[in-house]
Scaffold this motif. Structure first.
Motif, PDB file in Angstrom:
ATOM      1  N   ARG A  47      -0.553   4.027   1.217  1.00  0.00           N
ATOM      2  CA  ARG A  47      -1.224   4.841   2.223  1.00  0.00           C
ATOM      3  C   ARG A  47      -0.406   4.899   3.513  1.00  0.00           C
ATOM      4  O   ARG A  47       0.380   3.995   3.822  1.00  0.00           O
ATOM      5  N   GLY A  61      -0.390   4.691   7.523  1.00  0.00           N
ATOM      6  CA  GLY A  61      -1.188   4.041   8.557  1.00  0.00           C
ATOM      7  C   GLY A  61      -0.874   2.562   8.631  1.00  0.00           C
ATOM      8  O   GLY A  61       0.053   2.056   7.987  1.00  0.00           O
ATOM      9  N   VAL A 103      -5.772   0.176   6.532  1.00  0.00           N
ATOM     10  CA  VAL A 103      -6.054   1.346   5.696  1.00  0.00           C
ATOM     11  C   VAL A 103      -7.328   1.144   4.879  1.00  0.00           C
ATOM     12  O   VAL A 103      -7.866   2.097   4.325  1.00  0.00           O
ATOM     13  N   GLU A 161     -12.554  -0.879   6.978  1.00  0.00           N
ATOM     14  CA  GLU A 161     -11.143  -0.878   7.381  1.00  0.00           C
ATOM     15  C   GLU A 161     -10.514  -2.257   7.367  1.00  0.00           C
ATOM     16  O   GLU A 161      -9.311  -2.395   7.532  1.00  0.00           O
ATOM     17  N   ASP A 194     -10.413   2.833  -2.048  1.00  0.00           N
ATOM     18  CA  ASP A 194     -11.027   2.650  -0.736  1.00  0.00           C
ATOM     19  C   ASP A 194     -12.168   1.648  -0.828  1.00  0.00           C
ATOM     20  O   ASP A 194     -12.957   1.667  -1.776  1.00  0.00           O
ATOM     21  N   VAL A 235      -0.938  -1.125   7.832  1.00  0.00           N
ATOM     22  CA  VAL A 235      -1.179  -1.912   6.621  1.00  0.00           C
ATOM     23  C   VAL A 235      -0.956  -3.382   6.947  1.00  0.00           C
ATOM     24  O   VAL A 235       0.148  -3.788   7.313  1.00  0.00           O
ATOM     25  N   SER A 261       0.842  -1.192   0.000  1.00  0.00           N
ATOM     26  CA  SER A 261       0.000   0.000   0.000  1.00  0.00           C
ATOM     27  C   SER A 261       0.873   1.236   0.000  1.00  0.00           C
ATOM     28  O   SER A 261       1.982   1.232   0.548  1.00  0.00           O
TER      29      SER A 261
END
Length: 329
Positions: free
Chosen positions: A229, A231, A254, A278, A274, A233, A227
């Motif tokens: 992103r 945060g 994420v 979560e 997305d 993972v 990822s």
């Protein structure tokens, strides 16, 4: 384990829109955390992921009903994955808590018999909390009679076995494939060309690409982040699109599905979408659509996949399903 449902839920799929219409619970069975179909028979198999692991078999009907056929002891705690070998004669199970691989012969109707083998892995990994011992997480039979690959999160390893069809026993191939320390390999996806596969590291949030040789050996070629992103993972499922052009990775924490182009040796990021939750634990591709099971958001999210770009676009509203862990077309 600790789920909020009673068992296996069926849904009717519209092949045009991809929409799902839930039909309700069709099998009451404890913690069926992973499902697989027999390649030739109307039989569905489920692991029952509990302290006393079980494997359940059901005969499937066109209307989605499931008729219980057999329940067997998996030979270890917390079975989390299973697969039918291509010739349809054996069922292979990964026991996460037991750190083992179990084999069950299947009769002409697809009913599992008494367990024919149980191989326990030994060792540990770099993470004292998650890798204190062996934790087999996936079994992947060779599509053309090649070796079975058993992915073990606890020992940072991929084990190779030949399955003796006559005895139903596993014959180890040495040496085992060592993955990067602390990666915690979870699931792998094979490319249709038979020469490549990709392995997700649950603990380090990576995707590692391997060259796959006919004898089941894996030679590491490339390693990328699962990822982009920021945060937590924690990758779960990984799948290759039917035409072999794109790779899809579900990222818990994420809450995304990452898409990679795999025309070249190095997976190239294309998009990261997305999921609306979560904790996407599993995904499945079928008929131009992507289905994502979000365990904690209690939903199945449906995406239409652009055939040219490989990018999923959400369609419709999420389908409510309590704590889904596997979606099986």
């Amino acid at each position: 384990m600790g789920g909020r449902a009673e068992g296996i839920v069926a849904a009717r799929r519209d092949p045009g829109s991809g929409a799902l219409v839930p039909l309700g619970t069709v099998a009451v069975t404890p913690s069926p955390s992973f499902l697989v179909r027999h390649p030739a028979l109307p039989v569905l198999y489920a692991v029952n992921e509990g302290a006393e692991g079980r494997v359940s078999a059901f005969r499937t009907a066109p209307d989605g009903d499931l008729e219980p056929l057999e329940v067997r002891d998996s030979g270890g705690a917390e079975p989390c994955h299973l697969a039918v070998v291509p010739d349809g004669r054996h069922l292979v199970v990964a026991n996460y808590g037991g750190g083992s691989v179990a084999v069950f012969p299947l009769d002409a109707e697809g009913v599992p018999g008494e367990r024919s083998d149980l191989v326990r892995h030994e060792g540990h990994g770099a993470d004292p909390q998650r890798q204190e011992k062996a934790h087999c997480h996936m079994v992947s039979p060779g599509p053309d009679g090649g070796p079975l690959l058993a992915v073990d999160l606890g020992t940072d390893s991929v084990y190779r076995y030949d399955l003796d069809a006559a005895s139903g026993r596993l014959v180890p191939r040495a040496p085992r494939v060592r993955t990067p320390a602390g990666s915690g390999p979870r699931h792998l996806a094979r490319h249709p060309d038979g020469r490549r596969c990709w392995l997700v590291g649950e603990l380090d949030g990576t995707v590692t690409g391997y060259e796959l040789t006919p004898d089941g050996a894996l030679h590491q070629r490339v390693r990328v982040d699962a990822s982009e992103r920021v945060g937590h993972v924690q990758p779960s499922e990984i799948a290759v699109g039917p035409d072999g052009r794109f790779l899809y990775v579900a990222n818990r924490g994420v809450g995304t599905v990452a898409v990679f182009a795999v025309a070249d040796e190095r997976p190239e990021p294309v998009a990261e979408v997305d999921t609306g939750g979560e904790w996407p634990r599993h995904l499945a591709l079928t008929g131009g659509h992507l289905y994502v099971a979000d365990e904690r958001a209690d939903m199945i999210r449906i995406f239409r996949v652009d055939s040219a770009t490989g990018v999923p676009e959400p369609v419709g509203e999420p389908v409510p399903v309590a704590s889904p862990t596997c979606v099986r077309p």
